[in-house]
Write a protein that holds these residues in place. Structure first.
Motif, PDB file in Angstrom:
ATOM      1  N   LYS A  49       5.560  13.755  -3.198  1.00  0.00           N
ATOM      2  CA  LYS A  49       5.828  13.133  -4.490  1.00  0.00           C
ATOM      3  C   LYS A  49       5.067  11.822  -4.589  1.00  0.00           C
ATOM      4  CE  LYS A  49       9.552  11.283  -7.322  1.00  0.00           C
ATOM      5  NZ  LYS A  49      10.998  11.005  -7.402  1.00  0.00           N
ATOM      6  N   ARG A  50       4.287  11.656  -5.658  1.00  0.00           N
ATOM      7  CA  ARG A  50       3.506  10.429  -5.829  1.00  0.00           C
ATOM      8  C   ARG A  50       4.386   9.335  -6.422  1.00  0.00           C
ATOM      9  NH1 ARG A  50      -1.991  10.805  -5.446  1.00  0.00           N
ATOM     10  NH2 ARG A  50      -2.773  12.895  -5.056  1.00  0.00           N
ATOM     11  N   ARG A  51       4.316   8.180  -5.801  1.00  0.00           N
ATOM     12  CA  ARG A  51       5.078   7.046  -6.287  1.00  0.00           C
ATOM     13  C   ARG A  51       4.137   6.114  -7.034  1.00  0.00           C
ATOM     14  NH1 ARG A  51       6.902   3.755  -2.166  1.00  0.00           N
ATOM     15  NH2 ARG A  51       5.215   4.462  -0.848  1.00  0.00           N
ATOM     16  N   ARG A  52       4.346   5.961  -8.328  1.00  0.00           N
ATOM     17  CA  ARG A  52       3.459   5.135  -9.126  1.00  0.00           C
ATOM     18  C   ARG A  52       4.264   3.979  -9.710  1.00  0.00           C
ATOM     19  NH1 ARG A  52      -0.497   9.479 -12.238  1.00  0.00           N
ATOM     20  NH2 ARG A  52      -0.963  10.723 -10.408  1.00  0.00           N
ATOM     21  N   PHE A  53       4.007   2.790  -9.187  1.00  0.00           N
ATOM     22  CA  PHE A  53       4.732   1.623  -9.619  1.00  0.00           C
ATOM     23  C   PHE A  53       3.743   0.585 -10.185  1.00  0.00           C
ATOM     24  CE2 PHE A  53       7.389   3.478  -6.302  1.00  0.00           C
ATOM     25  CZ  PHE A  53       8.592   3.570  -6.978  1.00  0.00           C
ATOM     26  N   GLY A  54       2.874   1.015 -11.043  1.00  0.00           N
ATOM     27  CA  GLY A  54       1.925   0.085 -11.639  1.00  0.00           C
ATOM     28  C   GLY A  54       0.887  -0.338 -10.630  1.00  0.00           C
ATOM     29  N   PHE A  55       0.419  -1.551 -10.750  1.00  0.00           N
ATOM     30  CA  PHE A  55      -0.671  -2.041  -9.917  1.00  0.00           C
ATOM     31  C   PHE A  55      -0.141  -2.523  -8.587  1.00  0.00           C
ATOM     32  CE2 PHE A  55      -3.911  -1.569 -12.940  1.00  0.00           C
ATOM     33  CZ  PHE A  55      -3.395  -1.883 -14.164  1.00  0.00           C
ATOM     34  N   GLY A  56      -0.337  -1.686  -7.544  1.00  0.00           N
ATOM     35  CA  GLY A  56       0.021  -2.082  -6.197  1.00  0.00           C
ATOM     36  C   GLY A  56       1.475  -2.421  -6.011  1.00  0.00           C
ATOM     37  N   GLY A  57       2.359  -1.850  -6.853  1.00  0.00           N
ATOM     38  CA  GLY A  57       3.776  -2.094  -6.686  1.00  0.00           C
ATOM     39  C   GLY A  57       4.233  -3.398  -7.301  1.00  0.00           C
ATOM     40  N   LEU A 109     -15.601  -0.684  -7.403  1.00  0.00           N
ATOM     41  CA  LEU A 109     -14.603  -1.303  -6.541  1.00  0.00           C
ATOM     42  C   LEU A 109     -14.336  -2.759  -6.923  1.00  0.00           C
ATOM     43  CD1 LEU A 109     -14.948   1.310  -4.974  1.00  0.00           C
ATOM     44  CD2 LEU A 109     -14.996  -0.009  -2.853  1.00  0.00           C
ATOM     45  N   HIS A 110     -15.379  -3.509  -7.258  1.00  0.00           N
ATOM     46  CA  HIS A 110     -15.144  -4.911  -7.618  1.00  0.00           C
ATOM     47  C   HIS A 110     -14.376  -5.014  -8.937  1.00  0.00           C
ATOM     48  CE1 HIS A 110     -18.260  -5.332 -10.798  1.00  0.00           C
ATOM     49  NE2 HIS A 110     -18.928  -4.438 -10.088  1.00  0.00           N
ATOM     50  N   GLU A 111     -14.539  -4.032  -9.819  1.00  0.00           N
ATOM     51  CA  GLU A 111     -13.794  -4.032 -11.074  1.00  0.00           C
ATOM     52  C   GLU A 111     -12.310  -3.767 -10.835  1.00  0.00           C
ATOM     53  OE1 GLU A 111     -17.387  -2.358 -13.967  1.00  0.00           O
ATOM     54  OE2 GLU A 111     -15.955  -0.951 -13.059  1.00  0.00           O
ATOM     55  N   ILE A 112     -12.018  -2.859  -9.912  1.00  0.00           N
ATOM     56  CA  ILE A 112     -10.622  -2.550  -9.599  1.00  0.00           C
ATOM     57  C   ILE A 112      -9.926  -3.761  -8.998  1.00  0.00           C
ATOM     58  CG2 ILE A 112      -9.129  -1.142  -8.119  1.00  0.00           C
ATOM     59  CD1 ILE A 112     -11.179   1.094  -8.397  1.00  0.00           C
ATOM     60  N   ILE A 113     -10.607  -4.444  -8.078  1.00  0.00           N
ATOM     61  CA  ILE A 113     -10.020  -5.633  -7.460  1.00  0.00           C
ATOM     62  C   ILE A 113      -9.759  -6.704  -8.519  1.00  0.00           C
ATOM     63  CG2 ILE A 113     -10.504  -7.569  -5.902  1.00  0.00           C
ATOM     64  CD1 ILE A 113     -11.870  -5.547  -4.058  1.00  0.00           C
ATOM     65  N   GLN A 132       0.876  -1.171   0.000  1.00  0.00           N
ATOM     66  CA  GLN A 132       0.000   0.000   0.000  1.00  0.00           C
ATOM     67  C   GLN A 132       0.912   1.218   0.000  1.00  0.00           C
ATOM     68  OE1 GLN A 132      -0.514   1.911   3.328  1.00  0.00           O
ATOM     69  NE2 GLN A 132      -1.350   3.544   2.066  1.00  0.00           N
ATOM     70  N   LEU A 133       0.873   1.970  -1.107  1.00  0.00           N
ATOM     71  CA  LEU A 133       1.748   3.121  -1.267  1.00  0.00           C
ATOM     72  C   LEU A 133       1.157   4.354  -0.600  1.00  0.00           C
ATOM     73  CD1 LEU A 133       2.586   2.612  -5.054  1.00  0.00           C
ATOM     74  CD2 LEU A 133       3.964   1.914  -3.097  1.00  0.00           C
ATOM     75  N   GLN A 134       1.986   5.369  -0.411  1.00  0.00           N
ATOM     76  CA  GLN A 134       1.493   6.620   0.173  1.00  0.00           C
ATOM     77  C   GLN A 134       0.408   7.234  -0.700  1.00  0.00           C
ATOM     78  OE1 GLN A 134       4.734   9.275   0.946  1.00  0.00           O
ATOM     79  NE2 GLN A 134       5.430   8.142   2.730  1.00  0.00           N
ATOM     80  N   ALA A 135       0.522   7.075  -2.014  1.00  0.00           N
ATOM     81  CA  ALA A 135      -0.498   7.585  -2.931  1.00  0.00           C
ATOM     82  C   ALA A 135      -0.697   6.562  -4.041  1.00  0.00           C
ATOM     83  CB  ALA A 135      -0.081   8.928  -3.528  1.00  0.00           C
ATOM     84  N   THR A 136      -1.936   6.210  -4.310  1.00  0.00           N
ATOM     85  CA  THR A 136      -2.266   5.229  -5.339  1.00  0.00           C
ATOM     86  C   THR A 136      -3.176   5.874  -6.368  1.00  0.00           C
ATOM     87  OG1 THR A 136      -2.125   3.429  -3.722  1.00  0.00           O
ATOM     88  CG2 THR A 136      -3.250   2.956  -5.794  1.00  0.00           C
ATOM     89  N   ALA A 137      -2.773   5.853  -7.640  1.00  0.00           N
ATOM     90  CA  ALA A 137      -3.574   6.441  -8.709  1.00  0.00           C
ATOM     91  C   ALA A 137      -4.560   5.399  -9.233  1.00  0.00           C
ATOM     92  CB  ALA A 137      -2.668   6.927  -9.840  1.00  0.00           C
ATOM     93  N   LEU A 138      -5.858   5.688  -9.121  1.00  0.00           N
ATOM     94  CA  LEU A 138      -6.901   4.781  -9.578  1.00  0.00           C
ATOM     95  C   LEU A 138      -7.859   5.519 -10.503  1.00  0.00           C
ATOM     96  CD1 LEU A 138      -7.750   3.092  -6.157  1.00  0.00           C
ATOM     97  CD2 LEU A 138      -6.319   2.140  -7.972  1.00  0.00           C
ATOM     98  N   PHE A 139      -8.627   4.773 -11.271  1.00  0.00           N
ATOM     99  CA  PHE A 139      -9.629   5.381 -12.147  1.00  0.00           C
ATOM    100  C   PHE A 139     -10.861   5.767 -11.333  1.00  0.00           C
ATOM    101  CE2 PHE A 139      -7.255   2.540 -15.071  1.00  0.00           C
ATOM    102  CZ  PHE A 139      -6.824   3.503 -15.977  1.00  0.00           C
ATOM    103  N   ASP A 140     -11.244   7.024 -11.412  1.00  0.00           N
ATOM    104  CA  ASP A 140     -12.366   7.529 -10.610  1.00  0.00           C
ATOM    105  C   ASP A 140     -13.672   6.796 -10.887  1.00  0.00           C
ATOM    106  OD1 ASP A 140     -10.815   9.339  -9.309  1.00  0.00           O
ATOM    107  OD2 ASP A 140     -11.394  11.054 -10.527  1.00  0.00           O
TER     108      ASP A 140
END
Length: 341
Positions: free
Chosen positions: A331-339, A104-108, A92-100
């Motif tokens: 600073k946002r850390r974006r490493f793909g899906f959940g790192g 929720l079930h689609e993201i999982i 779980q990153l400090q900031a996670t970029a997701l599609f608004d």
């Protein structure tokens, strides 16, 4: 729970870190860090903003290459090839970029697919229920509150049934009620059998959640032990806070009976004491002799804040408040899906 978790021996270190070092030019962000995390525990890394907590996690997670030292997770060396370790951990990153506008079930489902796991709707609902979002399965991301969004980020970190889940300052920016609710979620995850490693600058959070705590400052580990043991070793019973009707040099208050440390804070003073009653009586005698009035007198038990103060000469909460106020600008850390890139 995954086969690797079921087969794990409780008490066997699941993470080993030896001499971990990271430099950025002349700045040493992490300086020869060594520690071991036992299976099944909640292990905390406590320190102010800039102490090296996040950099340490990133090197253990396989997201940032160290300049020196060795790291292993679940018996596997993380470097030079971290891919296999990433399959076994949740991040779980400090900031996670997701599609608004994704439900929720689609993201999982999408996150699970990145691990080759295809969760059906019932499995998605069960995972969301673990973090208290069972009634939000059809909700969109942009409909979630701050606390709910943090719960979702933790659910995503659990999508692959990890051996270890890493939570990087999971409650920063949340109000006290949401923070305590998230503590319950983290506790449940651990009771279900997952080792949890978290960073925080909240003393109460570390004391409430963590079996052991590593105290970091300026890239170095200052102490590592059970929170209560660290506090006991300090030799302090309490912290006495108060205001005086006129200013006096803070050093003069270090001479109070029972005082082990003192400093000026805000408009008043703070004295760490090994005998609170003796220190308060001494303070009243001091004020009477100087013709001063004591106001807003407050006595509280010693905590990790006092441990940090005794080691560094400054308050951890001061640093924590600055970090919380600036969390949106981090600073946002974006490493793909959940790192799991």
């Amino acid at each position: 729970m995954s086969e690797s978790v079921r087969a794990a021996t409780v008490g066997e270190p699941v993470i080993r870190v030896e001499g971990l070092t990271k430099r950025y030019g002349e700045l040493v962000a992490v300086d020869g860090l060594s520690l071991a995390v036992e299976r099944g525990e909640i292990f905390g890394i406590l320190g102010p903003n800039g102490a090296g907590k996040t950099t340490t996690l990133e090197m253990i997670e396989g997201l940032r290459k160290p300049d020196g030292g060795a790291v292993s997770v679940d018996g596997l060396a993380v470097w030079p090839e971290p891919r296999e370790v990433k399959r076994r951990i949740g991040v779980q990153l400090q900031a996670t970029a997701l599609f608004d506008y994704q439900r929720l079930h689609e993201i999982i489902y999408v996150f699970g697919s990145c691990y080759g796991i295809h969760r059906g709707r019932d499995e998605c609902a069960a995972l969301l229920a673990r973090v208290g979002l069972g009634d939000k399965i059809e909700a969109f991301v942009n409909e979630l509150s701050g606390g709910q969004a943090q719960r979702l980020s933790i659910a995503l970190a659990l999508v692959n049934d990890p051996v270890v889940t890493f939570l990087d300052e999971p409650t920063t920016g949340l109000d006290p009620r949401a923070r305590r609710a998230l503590w319950e979620v983290i506790g449940e995850i651990n009771r279900d059998g997952t080792t949890v490693v978290l960073t925080t600058h909240y003393m109460e959070e570390a004391e409430r959640l963590c079996d052991r705590v590593a105290v970091m400052d300026r890239g170095r580990m200052m102490a590592l032990d059970v929170p209560r043991t660290l506090i006991t070793q300090l030799g302090a019973e309490a912290t006495v806070r108060f205001d005086l009707s006129d200013r006096v040099p803070a050093d003069e208050l270090c001479g109070l009976d029972g005082a082990t440390a003192c400093r000026a804070v805000d408009e008043g003073y703070e004295v760490v004491a090994d005998d609170a009653q003796r220190t308060v009586v001494s303070l009243l005698d001091f004020a009477r002799a100087r013709g001063l009035r004591v106001a807003h007198l407050d006595v509280r038990g010693a905590d990790l804040e006092d441990v940090f103060l005794s080691m560094t000469g400054r308050k951890l909460s001061d640093e924590g408040e600055e970090a919380a106020a600036g969390v949106a600008a981090k600073k946002r850390r974006r490493f793909g899906f959940g790192g799991s890139r």
